[in-house]
Scaffold this motif. Sequence first.
Motif, PDB file in Angstrom:
ATOM      1  N   VAL A  41      28.317   4.436  48.158  1.00  0.00           N
ATOM      2  CA  VAL A  41      27.172   4.510  49.261  1.00  0.00           C
ATOM      3  C   VAL A  41      26.935   6.119  49.654  1.00  0.00           C
ATOM      4  CG1 VAL A  41      26.853   3.581  51.560  1.00  0.00           C
ATOM      5  CG2 VAL A  41      28.289   2.484  50.027  1.00  0.00           C
ATOM      6  N   ILE A  42      27.887   6.923  49.830  1.00  0.00           N
ATOM      7  CA  ILE A  42      27.226   8.167  50.265  1.00  0.00           C
ATOM      8  C   ILE A  42      27.940   9.388  49.385  1.00  0.00           C
ATOM      9  CG2 ILE A  42      27.001   7.845  52.784  1.00  0.00           C
ATOM     10  CD1 ILE A  42      29.663   8.819  53.314  1.00  0.00           C
ATOM     11  N   GLY A  73      23.404   8.762  58.322  1.00  0.00           N
ATOM     12  CA  GLY A  73      24.284   8.203  57.159  1.00  0.00           C
ATOM     13  C   GLY A  73      25.094   7.232  57.794  1.00  0.00           C
ATOM     14  N   THR A  74      25.751   7.183  58.958  1.00  0.00           N
ATOM     15  CA  THR A  74      26.721   6.219  59.477  1.00  0.00           C
ATOM     16  C   THR A  74      26.466   4.667  59.301  1.00  0.00           C
ATOM     17  OG1 THR A  74      26.401   6.480  61.777  1.00  0.00           O
ATOM     18  CG2 THR A  74      27.837   7.750  61.082  1.00  0.00           C
ATOM     19  N   ARG A  75      25.107   4.667  59.418  1.00  0.00           N
ATOM     20  CA  ARG A  75      24.598   3.028  59.322  1.00  0.00           C
ATOM     21  C   ARG A  75      24.756   2.523  58.131  1.00  0.00           C
ATOM     22  NH1 ARG A  75      19.930   0.023  62.298  1.00  0.00           N
ATOM     23  NH2 ARG A  75      20.415  -2.176  61.584  1.00  0.00           N
ATOM     24  N   LYS A  76      24.761   3.347  57.204  1.00  0.00           N
ATOM     25  CA  LYS A  76      24.617   2.941  55.471  1.00  0.00           C
ATOM     26  C   LYS A  76      26.187   2.829  55.373  1.00  0.00           C
ATOM     27  CE  LYS A  76      23.124   6.317  52.964  1.00  0.00           C
ATOM     28  NZ  LYS A  76      22.676   7.216  52.032  1.00  0.00           N
ATOM     29  N   VAL A  77      26.981   3.374  55.963  1.00  0.00           N
ATOM     30  CA  VAL A  77      28.433   3.089  55.696  1.00  0.00           C
ATOM     31  C   VAL A  77      28.924   2.023  56.635  1.00  0.00           C
ATOM     32  CG1 VAL A  77      30.771   3.974  56.112  1.00  0.00           C
ATOM     33  CG2 VAL A  77      29.131   5.625  55.299  1.00  0.00           C
ATOM     34  N   ASN A  78      28.360   1.880  57.752  1.00  0.00           N
ATOM     35  CA  ASN A  78      28.567   0.363  58.534  1.00  0.00           C
ATOM     36  C   ASN A  78      28.141  -0.810  57.558  1.00  0.00           C
ATOM     37  OD1 ASN A  78      29.276  -0.605  61.440  1.00  0.00           O
ATOM     38  ND2 ASN A  78      27.344  -1.448  60.713  1.00  0.00           N
ATOM     39  N   ASP A  79      26.888  -0.602  57.138  1.00  0.00           N
ATOM     40  CA  ASP A  79      26.331  -1.954  56.678  1.00  0.00           C
ATOM     41  C   ASP A  79      27.016  -2.249  55.041  1.00  0.00           C
ATOM     42  OD1 ASP A  79      24.792  -1.972  58.790  1.00  0.00           O
ATOM     43  OD2 ASP A  79      22.971  -1.364  57.698  1.00  0.00           O
ATOM     44  N   ASN A  80      27.410  -1.300  54.536  1.00  0.00           N
ATOM     45  CA  ASN A  80      27.779  -1.269  53.070  1.00  0.00           C
ATOM     46  C   ASN A  80      29.355  -0.978  52.711  1.00  0.00           C
ATOM     47  OD1 ASN A  80      25.232  -1.682  51.712  1.00  0.00           O
ATOM     48  ND2 ASN A  80      24.759   0.310  52.777  1.00  0.00           N
ATOM     49  N   VAL A  81      30.174  -0.483  53.745  1.00  0.00           N
ATOM     50  CA  VAL A  81      31.724  -0.225  53.498  1.00  0.00           C
ATOM     51  C   VAL A  81      32.570  -0.992  54.490  1.00  0.00           C
ATOM     52  CG1 VAL A  81      33.483   1.418  53.123  1.00  0.00           C
ATOM     53  CG2 VAL A  81      31.005   2.068  52.727  1.00  0.00           C
TER      54      VAL A  81
END
Length: 102
Positions: free
Chosen positions: A5-6, A76-84
Motif C-alpha cells: 500500500v505504501i 498517507g495515513t488514510r491509504k493505510v486506514n482504508d487498505n490495511v
Amino acid sequence: DCQQVISVTEAEDMMHAAVCSMARLNRNGGRLMLKYQAHAATDVTGFGILGHAQNLSENQKAEVGIELHTLPLIAGTRKVNDNVFNFRLTVGYSAETSGGLL
C-alpha cells in the motif's frame, strides 16, 4: 500487507510528520489553556476526539455541543486506514498516541 500500500519512504515520512506533530500539539494547547483560563481538559489519546468529547460532555453540568468540519490526517495515513487496517481515522474515534488536548 502494508508494503503493498505504501513505500518505506512514505512510511518514514508519515513517522516524521507524526513526531513533529506530537512535539507541538500540547505546547500550543497549553498556552491557549492559560490564555483563555481553561478549567478542564483531556488529552485525546486512546479514544479519538469524539470518544473524549462524549466523555467530557456526559460529565458537564451545562449542555455542551461540538461541531467538527474536518479531521486532519497525516499524508498517507488514510491509504493505510482504508487498505490495511481500519483505525477509524475518518470518523473521529481513532486511538491516537498523542492527539492533543480537548
